[in-house]
Scaffold this motif. Structure first.
Motif, PDB file in Angstrom:
ATOM      1  N   GLU A   1     -12.482 -57.694 -48.082  1.00 22.66           N
ATOM      2  CA  GLU A   1     -11.634 -57.796 -46.889  1.00 22.66           C
ATOM      3  C   GLU A   1     -11.095 -59.220 -46.720  1.00 22.66           C
ATOM      4  O   GLU A   1      -9.959 -59.414 -46.290  1.00 22.66           O
ATOM      5  N   ILE A   2     -11.912 -60.225 -47.083  1.00 16.31           N
ATOM      6  CA  ILE A   2     -11.417 -61.606 -47.068  1.00 16.31           C
ATOM      7  C   ILE A   2     -10.285 -61.752 -48.087  1.00 16.31           C
ATOM      8  O   ILE A   2      -9.262 -62.404 -47.823  1.00 16.31           O
ATOM      9  N   SER A   3     -10.453 -61.099 -49.254  1.00 14.01           N
ATOM     10  CA  SER A   3      -9.392 -61.145 -50.273  1.00 14.01           C
ATOM     11  C   SER A   3      -8.114 -60.495 -49.736  1.00 14.01           C
ATOM     12  O   SER A   3      -6.999 -60.995 -49.977  1.00 14.01           O
ATOM     13  N   LEU A   4      -8.260 -59.390 -49.027  1.00 17.43           N
ATOM     14  CA  LEU A   4      -7.093 -58.737 -48.428  1.00 17.43           C
ATOM     15  C   LEU A   4      -6.387 -59.671 -47.462  1.00 17.43           C
ATOM     16  O   LEU A   4      -5.149 -59.745 -47.437  1.00 17.43           O
ATOM     17  N   LEU A   5      -7.152 -60.395 -46.660  1.00 13.31           N
ATOM     18  CA  LEU A   5      -6.560 -61.333 -45.700  1.00 13.31           C
ATOM     19  C   LEU A   5      -5.744 -62.407 -46.421  1.00 13.31           C
ATOM     20  O   LEU A   5      -4.654 -62.785 -45.995  1.00 13.31           O
ATOM     21  N   ARG A   6      -6.315 -62.920 -47.531  1.00 13.84           N
ATOM     22  CA  ARG A   6      -5.586 -63.941 -48.297  1.00 13.84           C
ATOM     23  C   ARG A   6      -4.261 -63.377 -48.825  1.00 13.84           C
ATOM     24  O   ARG A   6      -3.226 -64.047 -48.794  1.00 13.84           O
ATOM     25  N   LEU A   7      -4.312 -62.140 -49.325  1.00 12.23           N
ATOM     26  CA  LEU A   7      -3.104 -61.512 -49.858  1.00 12.23           C
ATOM     27  C   LEU A   7      -2.085 -61.246 -48.753  1.00 12.23           C
ATOM     28  O   LEU A   7      -0.873 -61.369 -48.967  1.00 12.23           O
ATOM     29  N   ILE A   8      -2.570 -60.883 -47.573  1.00 17.33           N
ATOM     30  CA  ILE A   8      -1.668 -60.676 -46.432  1.00 17.33           C
ATOM     31  C   ILE A   8      -0.959 -61.989 -46.112  1.00 17.33           C
ATOM     32  O   ILE A   8       0.250 -62.031 -45.870  1.00 17.33           O
TER      33      ILE A   8
END
Length: 871
Positions: free
Chosen positions: A812-819
């Motif tokens: 989910e942290i990775s998703l935030l970075r991608l967002i």
């Protein structure tokens, strides 16, 4: 007329365009001068039987009235016997001549016609018209076709309070059905009647000699004037007979009798001398109310209508142009009436067949209103049922329910209206305030359910019954019968009928609970129980995408917010936000985003609150209706006020489009209450209170409970702010009484420390302390409960510091970075070696943990919580 199907409330340009003057007109200066002098008053009536040249005279005057006086025109027909349609078209006619931005405001006003009372709509319209620069005349042609008493009463009210810059000019075959005595006494009423409209001897001579070059003697002209009694249509008919070679002396000897006898005789004379092809053409096309070459071809079953129309025009066969392109026409009413009577009398079956052909042709071109009318005239009730089934969604969207009722009532008693169509009939009855009749019809439909009926048909009917009975329950507030009915369907899987389940319940309100579906702000345990049961039932059938499900869910979310059940409110708001309609319907996405903004503001997370409003504003930016952007601008200003950002308030106010000097209308109550809040923050309490004092009676008339309470609260705060403690406590008491009956909490809490101070003063006056809890009436306990919910400053600061309820995973942290990098779902899937479907699931879980519903909000929350600071 347009070839576009009327899926939206489209106004035919020919209805609101001043007809083009016919060639070879006799100048009637004495009458046009009289009309020009009369426009300084309130009302002019031009009243005479058919054929006296009323429309021709008004057309002549309108085109010669000059640039100093704008002329708005409305050509009425039988379909305008619908309150919504009549006023929508009338206002669009005014808007067409008002220029911008006034025209845009007038057009926007018509969108609220279905949602507010007659008086409130008319007051708002009159307020807008008071702002118009310059003189304007509104022409209502053929008003005798209007028989609806609601329209008569509303027009009389409109004329009573007409701005001095506006004049109403009505042409009718009959006297007006409302009193004009008052305006006559004040010399504000001008009348032109039959005797005035009759051609004088000089005008008759000009008609024959100057205009049509007909060599008649003075005596022959005198005799024609006497025989026709100055009736212009009689003069035209006589001219046609004389031009055909009829012996003048014989003709004048035989030419006598009243207008009807004369017209029948003369029309017979004209028709009998037409070439067979042209005679057949005009006889068959007389069934058409308005025509172009394609419609004429369809009815006559030929392919040369364009040539025959041109021939009819050259032959002066009472063919009137309706547009500047010479594409659309109609016959003079008298000529059409004569031909129609002839057709009905001599060829009754052909009359019915031609109307059916006209209906089929209109269906093929999307002219569904006309198709319905021709089906009725053709007495083809199966075709009528088919037309209505196809057309009902568009008419429901337009709000022209009066016409729908008339069409339903056109079925003869012996005709068995199909049960599915009867459900629509019941819905229309319900929407027009005829709940008892609607319920009787629903009972009949329910009784018609037969075990032998096809299972699919039976389930479709049960689905429709569920929908209409649910609306009956929401509108009347009578829940018992709904419970009894719903008990029989709890285990049935029913199909969703799109015609029912895509009805738009909110066209203009910032919050759904301000609408009739939301009971206009009324809250009770029953409303929660019914709403929950209803949405559970629809969920069990997979109907989460239906409009009614989403609107009820949104209304529940707003109710939970008011009850201070913030987690319940957020849970439902997030569910609504994930649906496709909530991204497409402004009536859903604006309330949903405003609810999110209120939730964030209640937690002190103002950046997220602004983000929610900004997202809705961006979605609304492409809408033609500016109403939604105004509402969102008002919401933005309310956030600035909560944050004490006075400079931003001052900068944003001009974009709201309202002024403290206005006479506020209910349609913009949300905006004006916002303005009153802003004025109060600028210590302009007197101006703010003036607006609220004008708005409150309108809210009471509309029975908008949430508006009454909010205004009462503001009046109390403003009076207290200017030192009027007694008056302030009186207003507060009234608001508390209503609030306690409905469990309102946030309306008081959201006012912050100023409300807490005033509530403590109220408690002191009534000697309310925690020790007296439970000893007095419910109102006293309610006040003590409200006071207990105000947090001390330290607790408010703690609440404003967000914390994450559940830790985020590494994915989910990775998703935030991608967002943050602006990656699409597809790019995220490739980066994380996942499917796009899995990415959507992960994003949904991420949003749920962060308590947000979009990427923008997720980034803002991540920034607040410093989730990405370690990078």
């Amino acid at each position: 007329m347009t070839d576009t199907a009327p899926d939206a409330p489209v106004i035919l340009k020919t209805k609101i365009t001043t007809p083009f003057p016919k060639a070879n007109l006799v100048a009637r200066g004495r009458l046009t001068d009289s009309l020009s002098k009369g426009i300084n008053g309130r009302l002019t009536l031009v009243c005479a039987p058919a054929g006296f040249g009323k429309t021709t005279l008004l057309t002549q005057w309108a085109h010669n009235s000059g640039p100093t006086c704008a002329c708005a025109w409305l050509s009425l027909d039988a379909r305008d016997n619908d309150f919504i349609r009549f006023w929508r078209t009338l206002v669009r006619s005014l808007a067409d001549k008002a220029g911008e931005p006034a025209g845009q405001r007038l057009t926007a006003l018509t969108l609220s016609l279905q949602d507010i009372s007659v008086s409130t709509f008319l007051d708002a319209l009159l307020n807008e018209l008071y702002e118009l620069p310059g003189k304007m005349v509104l022409v209502l042609d053929d008003y005798h076709l209007i028989g609806d008493t609601r329209i008569h009463d509303s027009l009389a009210y409109f004329i009573e309070y007409l701005p001095s810059a506006l004049h109403v000019l009505i042409a009718s075959r009959s006297e007006l059905p409302f009193s004009t005595v008052k305006w006559i006494a004040k010399r504000e009423h001008n009348e032109l009647h039959t005797a005035t409209l009759q051609f004088t001897a000089d005008e008759t001579a000009a008609f024959y000699r100057d205009v049509h070059n007909q060599p008649l003697t003075d005596e022959q002209i005198r005799r024609l004037a006497v025989r026709t009694e100055g009736w212009v249509t009689g003069l035209q008919l006589a001219l046609l007979s004389l031009q055909s070679g009829t012996d003048t002396a014989r003709f004048l000897d035989e030419f006598h009798g009243d207008h009807r006898v004369v017209s029948d005789y003369l029309f017979e004379e004209v028709a009998s001398q037409l070439p067979p092809d042209l005679y057949s053409f005009v006889l068959k096309t007389s069934v058409l109310q308005e025509m172009d070459a394609d419609l004429c071809d369809a009815v006559t079953e030929r392919a040369d209508a364009r040539n025959l129309l041109e021939l009819a025009k050259k032959s002066n066969l009472f063919l009137l142009p309706l547009d500047e392109r010479d594409a659309w026409f109609r016959y003079h009413h008298l000529f059409a009436g004569f031909l129609q009577e002839l057709l009905k009398r001599k060829h009754p079956e052909e009359w019915l067949r031609l109307n059916r052909l006209a209906s089929a042709a209109c269906i093929s071109r999307g002219f569904m209103n006309e198709a319905v009318e021709y089906a009725i005239a053709g007495e083809d009730y199966s075709l009528l049922a088919s037309c209505l089934k196809a057309h009902i969604p568009a008419v429901l969207e337009s709000g022209e329910l009066g016409n729908l009722l008339r069409w339903f009532r056109s079925f003869p008693p012996a005709y068995a209206i199909p049960p599915a169509l009867s459900l629509h009939y019941a819905f229309v009855l319900l929407m027009t305030g005829q709940a008892e009749q609607a319920e009787l019809l629903l009972d009949r439909v329910e009784a018609s359910l037969d075990a032998a009926m096809e299972q699919e048909e039976r389930k479709e009917l049960q689905s429709g019954l569920l929908f209409v009975r649910s609306n009956l329950m929401f509108i009347t507030g009578i829940f018992d019968k709904w419970f009894a009915h719903i008990g029989t369907l709890l285990h049935d899987i029913l199909p969703a009928d799109p015609a029912f389940y895509t009805f738009n319940y909110n066209r203009s309100e910032p919050l759904v609970r301000r609408t009739p579906l939301g009971l206009k702000g009324v809250l009770s345990p029953d409303t929660e129980r019914i709403g929950a049961m209803f949405t559970d039932l629809l969920e069990a059938r997979g109907w989460q995408g239906s409009y009614i499900y989403l609107y009820v869910m949104q209304s529940l979310s707003e109710g939970y917010y008011e009850w201070n059940r913030l987690e319940d409110s957020r849970r439902l708001a997030v569910l609504v936000s994930r649906s496709a309609p909530a991204r497409e319907l402004p009536g859903l996405y604006v309330p949903m985003h405003l609810t999110q903004a209120m939730l964030y503001a209640a937690e002190g997370r103002f950046e997220l609150a602004h983000s929610a409003v900004d997202e809705a504003f961006e979605a609304a930016s492409g809408l033609e209706d500016s109403r939604w952007r105004q509402l969102l601008q008002a919401a933005r200003i309310r956030l600035y006020l909560k944050e004490d950002r006075s400079a931003d308030v001052k900068k944003a106010l001009p974009q709201l489009g309202v002024s403290g000097k206005d006479k506020p209308g209910f349609r913009q109550e949300f905006e004006y209450v916002t303005l009153a809040r802003a004025l109060g923050s600028q210590r302009k309490e007197k101006e703010a209170l003036r607006l609220l004092e004008l708005l409150k009676p309108q809210c009471e008339r509309e029975q908008l409970l949430s508006g009454i309470i909010e205004i009462g609260i503001l009046q109390a705060l403003l009076e207290n702010q200017r030192g009027q403690r007694t008056t302030a406590l009186r207003h507060l008491h009234e608001a508390l009484e209503l609030g306690s009956q409905n469990g309102y909490i946030r309306s008081f809490l959201d006012e912050g420390s100023a409300m807490e101070t005033l509530l403590r003063a109220y408690a002191r006056q009534y000697r309310l302390t925690p020790e007296t809890a439970g000893q007095g009436d419910g109102l006293q306990d309610y006040v003590l409960m409200l006071l207990s919910l105000f947090m001390p400053a330290s607790a408010r600061r703690k609440a404003a510091d967000p914390a994450l309820a559940e830790e985020l995973s590494r994915s989910e942290i990775s998703l935030l970075r991608l967002i943050r990098q602006g990656a699409t779902n597809k790019q995220m899937a490739e980066h994380l070696t996942l499917s796009e479907g899995t990415v959507k699931v992960y994003l949904s879980r991420l949003y749920e943990k962060l308590g947000v519903s979009s990427r923008t909000q997720a980034l803002v929350t991540a920034q607040e919580l410093k989730l990405l600071d370690a990078e």
